[in-house]
Design a protein around this motif. Structure first.
Motif, PDB file in Angstrom:
ATOM      1  N   UNK A 573       0.844  -1.197   0.000  1.00 15.01           N
ATOM      2  CA  UNK A 573       0.000   0.000   0.000  1.00 15.01           C
ATOM      3  C   UNK A 573       0.872   1.236   0.000  1.00 15.01           C
ATOM      4  N   UNK A 574       0.531   2.178  -0.867  1.00 17.49           N
ATOM      5  CA  UNK A 574       1.236   3.458  -0.904  1.00 17.49           C
ATOM      6  C   UNK A 574       0.695   4.307   0.239  1.00 17.49           C
ATOM      7  N   UNK A 575       1.482   4.404   1.283  1.00 16.98           N
ATOM      8  CA  UNK A 575       1.014   5.124   2.468  1.00 16.98           C
ATOM      9  C   UNK A 575       0.809   6.608   2.204  1.00 16.98           C
ATOM     10  N   UNK A 576       1.520   7.135   1.183  1.00 19.48           N
ATOM     11  CA  UNK A 576       1.440   8.561   0.906  1.00 19.48           C
ATOM     12  C   UNK A 576       0.293   8.909  -0.040  1.00 19.48           C
ATOM     13  N   UNK A 577      -0.324   7.901  -0.634  1.00 15.14           N
ATOM     14  CA  UNK A 577      -1.466   8.153  -1.493  1.00 15.14           C
ATOM     15  C   UNK A 577      -1.083   8.911  -2.752  1.00 15.14           C
ATOM     16  N   UNK A 578      -2.080   9.510  -3.352  1.00 17.14           N
ATOM     17  CA  UNK A 578      -1.859  10.203  -4.623  1.00 17.14           C
ATOM     18  C   UNK A 578      -1.438  11.652  -4.440  1.00 17.14           C
ATOM     19  N   UNK A 579      -1.586  12.197  -3.221  1.00 20.95           N
ATOM     20  CA  UNK A 579      -1.237  13.611  -2.997  1.00 20.95           C
ATOM     21  C   UNK A 579       0.012  13.773  -2.156  1.00 20.95           C
ATOM     22  N   UNK A 580       0.919  12.771  -2.220  1.00 24.38           N
ATOM     23  CA  UNK A 580       2.176  12.839  -1.476  1.00 24.38           C
ATOM     24  C   UNK A 580       1.926  12.974   0.015  1.00 24.38           C
ATOM     25  N   UNK A 581       0.812  12.422   0.481  1.00 25.69           N
ATOM     26  CA  UNK A 581       0.492  12.487   1.908  1.00 25.69           C
ATOM     27  C   UNK A 581       0.219  13.888   2.399  1.00 25.69           C
ATOM     28  N   UNK A 582       0.024  14.824   1.481  1.00 25.20           N
ATOM     29  CA  UNK A 582      -0.164  16.216   1.875  1.00 25.20           C
ATOM     30  C   UNK A 582       1.124  16.905   2.248  1.00 25.20           C
ATOM     31  N   UNK A 583       2.258  16.242   2.015  1.00 21.27           N
ATOM     32  CA  UNK A 583       3.564  16.801   2.387  1.00 21.27           C
ATOM     33  C   UNK A 583       4.042  17.771   1.312  1.00 21.27           C
ATOM     34  N   UNK A 584       4.688  18.822   1.746  1.00 17.40           N
ATOM     35  CA  UNK A 584       5.207  19.798   0.793  1.00 17.40           C
ATOM     36  C   UNK A 584       6.456  19.292   0.093  1.00 17.40           C
TER      37      UNK A 584
END
Length: 1761
Positions: A573-584
């Motif tokens: 599972x991609x823990x960061x998802x499609x939005x980079x986990x909301x990380x800048x």
């Protein structure tokens, strides 16, 4: 490991050795050429100690050494490698006496190498000199080791384990025989005491089955058997199976069970407990088991092993110099990437189809597509030894280990957002593996405490999972399906495995592993690389058995991976998802969640976001990179700023307003800047710098201050490098560091020359004083502290850090201990920071007390300057902020009360108002340095050169007015520019400033020429009896020009400025007369002679000769101004000055200027004088040239002066036009100088063939790079493309000036075509029985077309202009008939044969053949004019001519011209005569072709929308759509590739029509046709006529086909003619013409312009064809021509990219060697049999001694091959 790093260790073992300055060199020596210089300089110091000096001689390519001496207390710092910059040879010190000691846990070998102390006397040679096993005692093994008989130490647990680990079986001697040493019995068997296995049913059966009684009582606990037992009663008491044996009950069990000790009960066997019983998953059931596979695998038919779904696995491995793939089951071996430096670690991203690798020589991490394309750099800075690499294929991250920096880092796949992940308690991290599904990272560390660790992928939860029995844990891999990890230990020669948490550790293979390096796993197999065996091996991952060698004899196998999708399973599972986990920035997985992370040094502003910039960081230089340590975060990791081409950074500073950092580079001698993040990098100053050692930014007025230890100057400029000026140039002796105090208007600098000191002056150079001058040795870094009003400095010689007041008072030592070699110094708040060369560290301490010392970073070599970047600098009001302080140029701060002052750029004076600068230099020297032009002002009290901003290659220069002119011997042109550097678009030269002319000498053509200042009206003045003319000088008032000539007989000559009245003034005792100058005031000539090493003078007639200066080492340029002469000297690399009358008072104006060329002195205030041609140009229409007694008129080169003596025609009457690929040139035949003049035709790429239309005055030419035919006027205007489609290789071109048609041959398509001169009405004339058509010529008045063909059967053919009546004129004794021309007067054809090396002729029927000239070198094209035949020659690179009647009077018209191609004559007498097509196109609508006594009309192959008729004068009114309108039925024209017969589209106009035309009855015939078509014909007549025509056409076609086949297959004399086939066999294989076929690749390679190498072809004569199309220059000097008595064939090939695609399979070793004999030549030759009858005597004459060809040299090394 050491082998892997050997290139780097070797480089870093070279140390500079003289007294250390900012460049890393020591003050006495920076550039050493002679041993004597080196020794002499160092004897000036005391306490001398011998060392070894090594330097490289660039010219002689050798290494020399000698002993040098310098102080004992000097420790060689780690700085340069062996360096030769700017042609200077740099001494380096071999690291001998000052070798760094090994650490306490290491043993130092005799060679200086450090190894683990535990390897001392362990029985293995670990030192490169084997000194670790010398003088060993008998007991050196540790407590957990066993010492073998050989002295080797092995694990104690390996003692008595049944395996020979010591290689002498000493570990298995004296062992008691235990059951463990005997192979166990099966689960349903009993093991006897003697080791024998018997069935369980035989135990306690009262029979001694074992033989030793151990299966029966009393050895075995047997219960008494009941003799009454019976299987029929209660199953005999058995739980499963019962059988009777000898009357007794025997219990047994079903498969999957085993009998218990009671002999009756059965228990389930747990098969899953046996490791490896199932490949992956195992579920035990009652009496059985079930194997299963994880996702992505399927169970094989054996129901136990698992097979990966997807493609066949591929082993991807690094091989140092390349990356390769191998199929493990088939050993198929393919190359993926080559030409690598030192590829070590690698990994891949399967879904993105990328491969990543690290290179420890380049210190780079690279990536490419899996097909080998798109190689890119990913990480290029801050790497020292990236030995491990791993890809997170789920979150798209790149992780790597660096044993040099002792870090594990992470970044995006493109290298952005790089972060140091782990750095504490890290020694030498090596292998790395990721488990992104679990969010874990695993790595090995083989430092002093070898261990294997793991952590979360965000760096948290770090744990050690193995730290015992490890030495060199190299490779590491994870079995994702089996949930295990495997690693190799190269020291213990073992492959081990463990669970992912480190438990259940077990050795898999412990024998036969000499030096395992990397490992990977796939399905049930392990694959590993081994350095010692240079092989890839495999084995079973459970048992270690079934070992195989997959591939051996590799170059140097390094890392290895299995390229397969299941090695990067998609189940995670991609823990960061499609939005980079909301990380800048970075999103890093961590166990079951993720963490937002920031790049190194950036702080987090909240849970998800990072700061956009850095507020405060420590900036420091490390020579080859510039780094920062952020104070915004706690980790204090140093981070490399991504900058390009940092070669030797020394000094630093910064500007917080715009965020720029500035640095000096003492290798490139430049000052550079970039933003703090590495972007917007640019060079600020890069001229007239020699050793910029100190740098300081005035942040108040945006000024840049620097010191230069090479020029001994302090300079200032704007922050962008503009308006540069010299502040201090006197009494400086190697100034070092500099700091400025904009608040007080002061600057401070250190000087560590002969009298070290610290000085202070105003920032405008006022009020200069020495503030510290005692107890200083090497004062390096300086720092200002405004808070305490102190000045701090570091002294590397005194090994102290001191401070004092701003005036030098109250001096105190702050730190005086443990400072081996301090260099850079800075102060921020309450801390003092400094760098130390020897301890390789950055340290800090309290600025007031020197206490609280702390090391911020260590193990950093080559540390230089240091500064603290922050954004809180003090704001200061300054007077320069308002209207630039009233200054016109520079406004500089100054101490109170003045506050500021104005300054001017270098070389310009300040006016009396103290504010304004003069417009420019009024008196100055201007000189050339090959690559730039510089000026030295004579208006100021110091000599400083300023670079003229013109970026071109240059050789010599002179200034005139506001312009400077220079000649370029590389670009072969003369250019000019304004003095301010703006371009003006336009070999030695001189400018007639009065007469507005430019004169120059050309040693290549041996001419003296003149032109207007804009280059127009160029004329050759002197061309005879010149042999290397050099310097030239003009005396306009006297009308004379003087020049030197240093050919075989050196001399100094004079003539009038129009070339007349030539006289030799001096011809004796001259060697290399270079510079030349005229002293008009003293009426004398001055010249410099580099051979006699003198500067001499004589009067203007060559009398009263005397020597002014001697010796001078190697003078080149010479000039004079006022009472002084100035000259440039090549050897001393300097500009010198002396008195012009006596030669005394010699001084050096400027030094350290390599590449010095010409020099001129300019005085703008001196009047120019009277211009003799000033009034109405002397009455001349073109050139007016001075003479001693007046002036003379002249015409441009090649044009004759008219009878009036004043005017000229615009062009010559008769001239040659020739092409040399990229230009077209003209040679006038009206004059005798035969000078070539450039014809300004634009956009030429590869011009081959030319022709001229005298009617319209147009030049027609073919360009085989663009595949076009173009035309243009001779002045270059009106250029247009007439044919742009359907061309492949247009070799020949001919213009029919009467019918207005043009003909061309296309060798690529084997066609001859025709079109109107504007490109319309295009038609294929001939396309059968053509093989390599080449030259073409027309005879319009006779209606003939001639062409040459050098295909299989070389021939010269003729036809009518419509292609009919084709006839072979010559087909015997021909080789390569190249050029072809017609003599219209004598009715003869002339041709050149480049294979038989001769020029021949015959009449128009091919009869009366005669050889005109033989031999000629390599003729290409020819033409005829009057009594002369002119031709171009590739080999001699010349145009030559002979008498067309006798072949005698041979002379060279023009020499030394590269790439000569076609040549034609333009003359009013050349294109004469007419034919019936000359009037109104013969009445034809499209094409008109003249014949001998008639003509025909023809239609183009493709309709052009206009009605076409083949009847003269007839224009159809309504043509059928898509067809050609004719009075008879017609077929659609065929394309160029159709059959040769063209149908009735071209009809001969019968002689009756000629009579009608002559009698004026043409209109009557037209009316007849109109009536016939108007009223129609009877249908039967029409049908009958059509059938009749069709029958005739069929008969004609059959006859043509018959003739074609007969000519093709029944040609007598062909059967014995043999040539070499395409395999390049020289004599072993002969192929007859009929059987010869072109290779499939032939048409793709032979004339493709985008294929750069000269490929080969079936006809070896392709030396011409292919080289025609090469965009590179042809260097026929390199042509290796071997012609034995049977003749020779040339072949063209580029040996740097030899293509053997079509022939390598058929070459043996000898032939391959022959192909490669000429390594460096473009065009070489191969000897072969030919049908030539050339005699040996002819070839003896042909071997000219002056060709300069290299002798045959066989390749001697593998790299050469």
């Amino acid at each position: 490991c050491l082998w892997m790093l050997m290139p780097k260790l070797l480089l870093r073992s070279l140390w500079l050795f003289h007294m250390p300055d900012a460049t890393g060199c020591y003050p006495a020596v920076s550039d050493i050429i002679r041993t004597a210089l080196c020794v002499e300089v160092f004897h000036q110091r005391t306490q001398l100690k011998p060392h070894v000096c090594v330097w490289s001689d660039r010219n002689q390519h050798r290494i020399s050494s000698t002993e040098l001496f310098f102080p004992q207390f000097v420790v060689c710092p780690l700085v340069f490698y062996l360096n030769s910059s700017n042609n200077h040879d740099v001494c380096v010190c071999l690291r001998t006496a000052s070798h760094q000691p090994c650490r306490s846990v290491e043993f130092m070998c005799s060679s200086g190498m450090c190894i683990n102390a535990g390897w001392r006397c362990d029985g293995e040679f670990d030192c490169d000199d084997q000194s670790d096993e010398k003088n060993c005692t008998t007991s050196m093994c540790t407590a957990d080791q066993f010492r073998c008989g050989t002295g080797r130490c092995v694990r104690l647990s390996w003692r008595c384990d049944g395996e020979d680990d010591c290689s002498d079986r000493s570990d298995e001697e004296g062992c008691e025989k235990t059951g463990e040493a005997v192979p166990p019995c099966a689960p349903d068997q009993f093991q006897c005491g003697n080791g024998r296995c018997i069935g369980q049913r035989k135990v306690c059966n009262e029979v001694n089955d074992c033989g030793d009684g151990t299966d029966e009582h009393p050895h075995h606990d047997c219960r008494p058997r009941s003799s009454e037992g019976n299987c029929n009663q209660n199953n005999g008491g058995c739980s499963q199976k019962c059988q009777m044996a000898r009357g007794l009950v025997q219990c047994t069990c079903h498969t999957g069970y085993r009998l218990m000790d009671d002999g009756k009960t059965c228990q389930d066997v747990d098969e899953c407990a046996d490791e490896g019983y199932c490949s992956q998953g195992c579920t035990n059931t009652e009496g059985g088991f079930q194997c299963w596979c994880v996702q992505g695998y399927e169970l094989r038919p054996d129901k136990r092993s698992c097979k990966a779904l997807g493609p066949e696995p591929v082993l991807l491995f690094a091989n140092r110099i390349d990356i390769r793939q191998v199929l493990p089951h088939r050993s198929e071996y393919t190359l993926l990437l080559n030409n690598l430096e030192n590829a070590i670690a690698l990994d891949f991203h399967h879904s993105l189809e990328l491969v990543f690798w690290s290179d420890v020589t380049l210190d780079r991490i690279m990536k490419a597509n899996l097909n080998g394309s798109n190689v890119e750099e990913v990480v290029s800075t801050g790497l020292e030894s990236p030995g491990g690499l791993a890809i997170d294929w789920i979150h798209d991250k790149l992780y790597w280990t660096d044993s040099g920096t002792s870090r594990i880092e992470v970044a995006n796949l493109d290298g952005t957002h790089r972060k140091v992940l782990l750095w504490q308690n890290m020694e030498k991290p090596r292998a790395i593996a990721l488990h992104p599904i679990e969010g874990k990272i695993y790595w090995t560390d083989w430092g002093n405490t070898p261990r294997i660790e793991y952590a979360n992928m965000d760096g948290s939860n770090r744990r050690v999972i193995a730290d015992t029995h490890l030495f060199w844990p190299n490779g590491l891999t994870i079995d994702y399906a089996g949930r295990r990890m495997y690693w190799v230990d190269a020291k213990h020669h073992v492959i081990e495995r463990a669970d992912l948490d480190g438990r259940n550790r077990k050795a898999v293979i412990s024998q036969g592993l000499p030096h395992p390096f990397a490992i990977t796993v796939f399905e049930d197999s392990l694959y590993w690389t081994d350095w010692h065996t240079k092989s890839i091996n495999s084995a079973n991952k459970f048992t270690g058995k079934n070992q195989e060698i997959i591939r051996n004899k590799l170059h140097f196998p390094m890392d290895i991976h299995t390229l397969h999708p299941q090695r990067q399973p998609a189940g995670g599972r991609n823990r960061c998802g499609s939005n980079n986990g909301g990380c800048s920035h970075l999103c890093l997985p961590s166990n079951k969640t993720y963490t937002c992370a920031c790049p190194t040094g950036f702080k987090k502003v909240d849970h998800h976001n990072c700061a956009n910039g850095l507020d405060k960081f420590l900036l420091f230089a490390r020579r080859t990179d510039i780094r920062r340590i952020s104070f915004d975060t706690e980790d204090m990791s140093d981070d490399v700023i991504p900058l390009a081409d940092v070669r030797n950074a020394v000094a630093l500073d910064w500007h917080d307003k715009d965020g720029y950092i500035y640095w000096t580079d003492v290798t490139t001698d430049s000052i550079n800047r970039a933003l703090w993040n590495g972007s917007k990098q640019e060079v600020v100053v890069d001229t007239s710098l020699e050793s910029p050692a100190g740098l300081a930014i005035d942040w108040v007025t945006n000024k840049l201050y620097w010191t230069d230890a090479g020029t001994d100057r302090i300079e200032v400029s704007n922050a962008d490098g503009s308006m540069r000026t010299v502040l201090i140039w006197e009494n400086l002796d190697r100034p070092r560091d500099i700091v400025v105090d904009p608040i007080g208007g002061l600057m401070y600098w250190t000087d560590w020359g002969a009298n070290p000191k610290i000085e202070r002056a105003g920032m405008d150079a006022s009020s200069r004083i020495v503030i510290i001058s005692s107890n200083l040795t090497w004062p390096n870094g300086l720092a200002i502290d405004y808070e305490t009003s102190r000045l701090y400095w570091a002294d590397a010689g005194m090994k102290t850090i001191e401070f004092g007041n701003f005036d030098g008072s109250d001096r105190q030592v702050l730190i005086g201990t443990q400072l081996p070699h301090p260099f850079g110094l800075t102060v921020h708040k309450d801390k003092l920071y400094w760098t130390d060369w020897q301890s390789k560290s950055i340290q800090s301490a309290d600025k007031r007390t020197g206490l609280g010392r702390h090391t911020l970073a260590e193990n950093l070599e080559n540390l230089m300057d240091i500064h603290m970047f922050h954004r809180h600098r003090q704001t200061v009001h300054n007077p320069c902020s308002v209207n630039n302080g009233g200054c016109s140029h520079l406004c500089l701060l100054a101490p109170a009360p003045k506050a500021s002052s104005c300054a001017c750029p270098t070389g310009i004076n300040l006016l009396a108002d103290g504010k304004t600068c003069t417009p420019g230099m009024s008196s100055f020297l201007i000189f050339a340095r090959r690559t730039d032009i510089r000026m030295v002002s004579l208006d100021i009290p110091y000599f400083a050169d300023v670079v003229l901003a013109v970026q071109q290659l240059m050789k010599n220069t002179i200034a005139i007015g506001r312009k400077v002119y220079w000649s370029d011997s590389t670009l072969k042109k003369i250019s000019r520019s304004n003095i301010n550097g703006t371009a003006d678009d336009h070999r030695r030269l001189a400018v007639d400033a009065v007469g507005r002319k430019i004169y120059w000498t050309d040693t290549g053509t041996n001419r003296i020429e003149v032109a207007n200042l804009d280059g127009s009206m160029r004329k050759v003045l002197v061309w005879q009896n010149l042999d290397s003319p050099r310097a030239i000088a003009l005396y306009h008032e006297m009308g004379y020009m003087y020049w030197t000539d240093w050919g075989e007989h050196a001399k100094l000559e004079r003539s009038a400025m129009d070339g007349s009245d030539r006289v030799v003034l001096i011809s004796n005792n001259l060697g290399w007369p270079n510079g030349l100058a005229i002293d008009m005031a003293g009426s004398q000539l001055l010249w410099a002679d580099a051979h006699t090493e003198r500067i001499e003078a004589a009067d203007l007639n060559g009398q009263n000769r005397h020597t002014l200066v001697t010796p001078v080492q190697h003078p080149y340029g010479l000039t004079l101004l006022g009472s002084h002469i100035y000259w440039t000297d090549w050897q001393s690399r300097s500009i010198q000055r002396a008195d012009k009358n006596t030669g005394a008072n010699t001084i050096t104006v400027r030094s350290n200027l390599p590449g010095l060329m010409d020099i001129q002195a300019v005085d703008r205030e001196r009047p120019l004088g009277f211009n003799k041609c000033g009034r109405r140009n002397g009455g001349c229409t073109h050139l007016c040239l001075p003479r001693p007694n007046g002036t003379s008129c002249a015409c441009p080169t090649g044009i004759l002066l008219k009878g009036d003596g004043r005017s000229c025609d615009d062009s010559p009457e008769t001239y040659l036009l020739f092409s040399n690929r990229i230009s077209v040139r003209r040679i006038s035949l009206d004059t005798n100088d035969h000078t070539d003049v450039h014809v300004p035709v634009p956009e030429l790429h590869n011009v081959i063939s030319l022709d001229y239309d005298s009617v319209d005055g147009k030049l027609y030419y073919t360009d085989v790079t663009l595949d076009v035919i173009r035309r243009a006027d001779l002045d270059g205007s009106n250029m247009e493309t007439v044919i742009s489609q359907g061309l492949k290789t247009t070799d020949g071109l001919a213009v029919d000036w009467v019918a207005r048609n043009m003909y061309w041959t296309d060798t690529g398509r084997n066609t001859i075509e025709v079109a109107r001169l504007d490109g319309t009405s295009r038609k294929v004339l001939v396309n059968n029985s053509l093989d390599e058509p080449r030259a073409i010529a027309v005879f319009p008045s006779k209606g003939f077309l001639f062409w040459t063909d050098w295909g299989h059967i070389a021939k010269i053919e003729r036809s009518h202009l419509d292609g009919s009546d084709r006839k072979v004129l010559i087909n015997t004794d021909l080789g390569w008939p190249n050029g072809l021309t017609l003599d219209y007067d004598t009715r003869r054809i002339f041709w050149v044969d480049a294979h038989l090396d001769r020029i021949e002729s015959s009449d128009l029927n091919g009869k009366l053949r005669q050889i005109l000239v033989s031999p000629v070198s390599h003729p290409f094209a020819l033409t005829q004019q009057d009594r002369w035949i002119y031709w171009t020659d590739w080999q001699t690179k010349s145009i030559q001519r002979v008498d067309k009647h006798t072949g005698r009077s041979k002379e060279t018209v023009l020499a030394n011209v590269e790439g000569l191609m076609d040549i034609i004559v333009v003359s009013p007498h050349r294109q004469t005569g007419t034919n019936l097509c000359g009037i109104n196109n013969g009445g034809c609508t499209h094409l008109c072709f003249a014949k001998t006594n008639s003509f025909v009309c023809a239609c183009p192959d493709e309709p052009d929308g206009r009605p076409c008729s083949t009847i003269s004068g007839y224009v159809p009114t309504s043509p059928a759509r898509g067809t050609v309108s004719t009075p008879v039925p017609n077929k659609t024209p065929k394309s160029a590739t159709d059959a040769p017969h063209r149908g009735p589209s071209m009809v001969k106009y019968v002689p009756l029509d000629i009579l009608l035309l002559q009698k004026g009855l043409h209109s009557t015939l037209l009316n007849l046709f109109e009536h016939l078509f108007a009223f129609g014909l009877h249908i039967s007549y029409v049908i009958g006529g059509v059938l009749t025509v069709l029958a005739i056409l069929i008969l004609i076609a059959a006859f043509i086909i018959y003739r074609h086949k007969k000519s093709k297959f029944a040609d007598p004399g062909v059967s014995n003619l043999t040539y070499s086939n395409p395999s390049y066999r020289t004599s072993t294989q002969e192929v007859k013409i009929e059987a010869s076929q072109k290779p499939p690749i032939y048409n793709q390679l032979r004339y493709k312009k985008e294929v750069r190498p000269c490929y080969t072809k079936e006809k070896i004569r392709i030396v011409e064809g292919v080289c025609l199309l090469s965009n590179d220059e042809l260097y026929w000097d390199d042509l290796k021509q071997i012609k034995p008595s049977r003749g020779g064939l040339h072949t063209c090939m580029r040996t740097d990219t030899v293509s053997l695609q079509a022939s390598s399979a058929s070459l043996d070793d000898g032939e391959t060697e022959q192909l490669l004999q000429e390594e460096a030549s473009e065009c070489s030759s191969i000897t072969t049999l030919t049908p030539s009858a050339i005699t040996p005597q002819r070839h003896a004459q042909h071997s000219l001694p002056d060709t300069g060809w290299a002798s045959i040299r066989k390749p001697s090394t593998e790299s050469e091959v």
